[in-house]
Every structure is written in structure tokens, then in C-alpha cells.
Write a protein that holds these residues in place. Structure first.
Motif, PDB file in Angstrom:
ATOM      1  N   SER A 146       0.490  -1.251  -0.338  1.00  0.00           N
ATOM      2  CA  SER A 146      -0.052  -0.170  -0.478  1.00  0.00           C
ATOM      3  C   SER A 146       0.537   0.987  -0.020  1.00  0.00           C
ATOM      4  O   SER A 146       0.517   2.033  -0.616  1.00  0.00           O
ATOM      5  N   VAL A 147       2.493   1.144   0.959  1.00  0.00           N
ATOM      6  CA  VAL A 147       3.147   2.763   0.621  1.00  0.00           C
ATOM      7  C   VAL A 147       3.367   2.532  -0.514  1.00  0.00           C
ATOM      8  O   VAL A 147       3.402   3.263  -1.123  1.00  0.00           O
ATOM      9  N   LEU A 201      -5.236  12.782  -6.275  1.00  0.00           N
ATOM     10  CA  LEU A 201      -5.450  11.358  -6.991  1.00  0.00           C
ATOM     11  C   LEU A 201      -5.578  10.345  -6.664  1.00  0.00           C
ATOM     12  O   LEU A 201      -5.523   9.261  -7.250  1.00  0.00           O
ATOM     13  N   PHE A 202      -6.439  10.932  -4.856  1.00  0.00           N
ATOM     14  CA  PHE A 202      -6.838   9.077  -4.684  1.00  0.00           C
ATOM     15  C   PHE A 202      -8.671   9.501  -4.319  1.00  0.00           C
ATOM     16  O   PHE A 202      -8.452  10.745  -3.725  1.00  0.00           O
ATOM     17  N   ASN A 203      -8.912   8.516  -4.327  1.00  0.00           N
ATOM     18  CA  ASN A 203     -10.616   8.201  -3.880  1.00  0.00           C
ATOM     19  C   ASN A 203     -11.246   8.384  -2.534  1.00  0.00           C
ATOM     20  O   ASN A 203     -12.240   9.301  -2.408  1.00  0.00           O
ATOM     21  N   ARG A 204     -10.154   8.179  -1.722  1.00  0.00           N
ATOM     22  CA  ARG A 204     -10.615   8.686   0.062  1.00  0.00           C
ATOM     23  C   ARG A 204      -9.962   8.947   0.077  1.00  0.00           C
ATOM     24  O   ARG A 204      -8.562   8.477   0.787  1.00  0.00           O
ATOM     25  N   MET A 220      -6.335   6.423   2.054  1.00  0.00           N
ATOM     26  CA  MET A 220      -7.440   5.264   3.310  1.00  0.00           C
ATOM     27  C   MET A 220      -7.009   5.033   1.933  1.00  0.00           C
ATOM     28  O   MET A 220      -7.467   4.807   0.627  1.00  0.00           O
ATOM     29  N   ILE A 221      -6.326   3.073   2.294  1.00  0.00           N
ATOM     30  CA  ILE A 221      -6.025   2.191   0.988  1.00  0.00           C
ATOM     31  C   ILE A 221      -6.375   0.979   2.138  1.00  0.00           C
ATOM     32  O   ILE A 221      -6.377   0.125   3.391  1.00  0.00           O
ATOM     33  N   LYS A 222      -8.116   0.184   1.472  1.00  0.00           N
ATOM     34  CA  LYS A 222      -8.354  -0.539   2.505  1.00  0.00           C
ATOM     35  C   LYS A 222      -8.433  -1.096   3.870  1.00  0.00           C
ATOM     36  O   LYS A 222      -8.654  -1.774   4.756  1.00  0.00           O
ATOM     37  N   TYR A 223      -9.616   0.094   4.026  1.00  0.00           N
ATOM     38  CA  TYR A 223      -9.309   0.458   5.268  1.00  0.00           C
ATOM     39  C   TYR A 223      -8.305   0.843   6.555  1.00  0.00           C
ATOM     40  O   TYR A 223      -8.432   1.046   8.099  1.00  0.00           O
ATOM     41  N   VAL A 224      -7.378   1.242   5.702  1.00  0.00           N
ATOM     42  CA  VAL A 224      -5.652   1.797   6.273  1.00  0.00           C
ATOM     43  C   VAL A 224      -5.758   3.009   6.251  1.00  0.00           C
ATOM     44  O   VAL A 224      -5.246   3.141   4.961  1.00  0.00           O
TER      45      VAL A 224
END
Length: 264
Positions: free
Chosen positions: A17-18, A65-68, A82-86
Motif C-alpha cells: 500500500s505504501v 489523486l486518491f479516491n478516499r 485510505m487504502i483498504k481501511y488503513v
């Protein structure tokens, strides 16, 4: 040639994710690095508690650039992606303005230069950045201090502690957690500026003190005592250190005895 003279031979395994966040930022023309404690802990084979990312992109550009995303500290350049709740904190390179209260900068200025951002960080071991393109960026010799087990301020210690007095206690806390010694010049500044811990909230002090006490080296509380830190934040311990036990069954004062109990 590496823009920041990064050590490209140095490899760190970063979570997917990073890497994704860094790749998205780089693919859109920005710089991005894992930075701070996560880099330090990975080098030390410790499990990072979280992964922070620093970037040349402005907060608004990160959000595009990011959805959330969450505006967790946008006034200081921080957006949580936020990537997969993290959540991963992504912070724009910045230069802090004047500090007048030993806690907060009067202003924050964004910059496009990573080294300017690293200059404002507390200790050399926390002022390293990494990505796969540049490798390890270590402008203040943090790797050498890790190898020599030294806690050293970035630049002038009195300036760093003047910016945030909590760093005085953090130096001892890192020393306890990592089993490192504190650099002589850094310790001189700690002793001089320990009274400024009065400006720090009890909540922030409590967090650092707990980490020190439950570390593998609670004896570093005696380092805090000798530096004049506990006089400000834990005067009860000073009273314990000054309470002798003159009996055939004790060889330590009450403070030293308590530390021995904690160690065991």
C-alpha cells in the motif's frame, strides 16, 4: 545521478500500500518517500507501528489523486490516504516558521525540497527517507548514528528542543526503547532546556513517559533524573531518588530500588 545523493544500494521492503501511494505520486510528476520512524525501525529490524509518506505534492494535489482521503492535518500539509481501511499520512514537504511556545510553529511553509523538510525533524535516526527510485536519503548521517547506537539531534540541539520541548523527553524515551546513548552535545542541551517541559501538556508527557517505563531499559528514568527532566514532569521520582534506605537489607535508595524492581 540521484537528485538527493540517495544510496541506491540500500534496499528496504515497504508494504504494498505504501509502494502504491508512492508510485501514484511519482507517476503524476511528484516526489514521494517513506520517511521517519518507519524507515528507522525497518533498518533496525523492528516492526513499524505506521508508515508515513512525505511528498512534494500539495495537499490538494494529493486529494485529487486518491479516491478516499481525510483532512487530518491539512493546515500543516497532512492528508490521510485510505487504502483498504488503513490510513496512511501523506504530508507535503514543509519548512516550519518560528516557535514561540515550545510546541507549535507560528506558520508552515510548503517547499519542493526534501532536504529542507528533513532539516526540521528531531533526531538523525528519524530524518531518513526512502523510495525505490532514489534509495535511502540520509542527509544527516542517521545510519552512522544507528550503527553507533547514538541519539543525536538534527543540526543544533537547542534549536530542535526550542521548537518542541517534548523532544527533550523523546530523546530519553528513544534511548530507552533502542538501548542507545544520547550524544554529548544533545545531552547538554537537554539539561539546559529541561525546564521548558513545563510548556507541554500532561497528555503528551504521559504518552512518552509510559513508552519509557515499559521499555526494556526503564533505568533510563535515572538518565531523565540526572538531566533535570523528572524534576519538571515527575517530581515524585526525585523524592524517591533522594530517599536513602540505610538498613542491612537494602543497597539502593528508593528510586534505584524501584527501577531494579521494574527491570526484573
Amino acid at each position: 545521478m540521484s537528485k538527493y545523493n540517495g544510496n541506491r544500494e540500500f534496499k528496504i521492503n515497504i508494504p504494498g500500500s505504501v509502494k502504491l501511494i508512492i508510485d501514484v505520486l511519482e507517476n503524476n510528476g511528484y516526489e514521494a518517500f517513506a520517511v521517519g520512524g518507519c524507515v528507522r525501525d525497518t533498518i533496525l529490524d523492528r516492526e513499524p507501528q505506521d508508515w508515513d509518506i512525505t511528498t512534494s505534492a500539495l495537499p490538494e494535489q494529493v486529494k485529487e489523486l486518491f479516491n478516499r482521503t481525510l483532512d487530518t492535518g491539512i493546515q500543516h500539509g497532512t492528508v490521510t490516504v485510505m487504502i483498504k481501511y488503513v490510513g496512511y499520512e501523506v504530508t507535503t514537504y514543509r519548512i516550519d516558521g518560528e516557535y514561540n511556545d515550545s510546541r507549535h510553529p507560528e506558520s508552515v511553509e510548503f517547499t519542493s525540497n526534501l532536504i529542507e523538510d528533513l532539516k526540521r525533524r528531531d533526531f538523525t535516526i528519524n530524518a531518513m527517507a526512502y523510495n525505490e527510485r532514489e534509495g535511502l536519503v540520509d542527509a544527516f548521517d542517521g545510519i552512522n548514528d544507528i550503527n553507533n547506537k547514538i541519539i543525536r539531534c538534527v543540526g543544533e540541539p537547542e534549536e530542535r528542543f526550542g521548537e518542541d520541548a517534548l523532544r527533550i523527553l523523546r530523546a530519553v524515551r528513544f534511548s530507552a526503547q533502542l538501548g542507545f546513548d544520547i550524544d554529548e552535545k544533545t545531552m547538554e542541551a537537554i539539561k539546559k532546556l529541561a525546564p521548558t517541559l513545563e510548556n507541554i501538556s500532561a497528555e503528551r508527557i504521559k504518552t512518552e513517559l509510559e513508552k519509557l517505563i515499559i521499555s526494556k531499559n526503564p533505568c533510563k528514568l535515572i538518565t531523565a533524573y540526572n538531566a533535570g527532566i523528572t524534576k519538571v514532569i515527575l517530581p515524585e521520582f526525585d523524592a524517591m531518588m533522594e530517599c536513602e534506605q540505610n538498613t542491612p537489607y537494602h543497597m539502593y535508595n528508593v528510586g534505584e530500588h524501584t527501577i531494579k524492581v521494574m527491570e526484573n
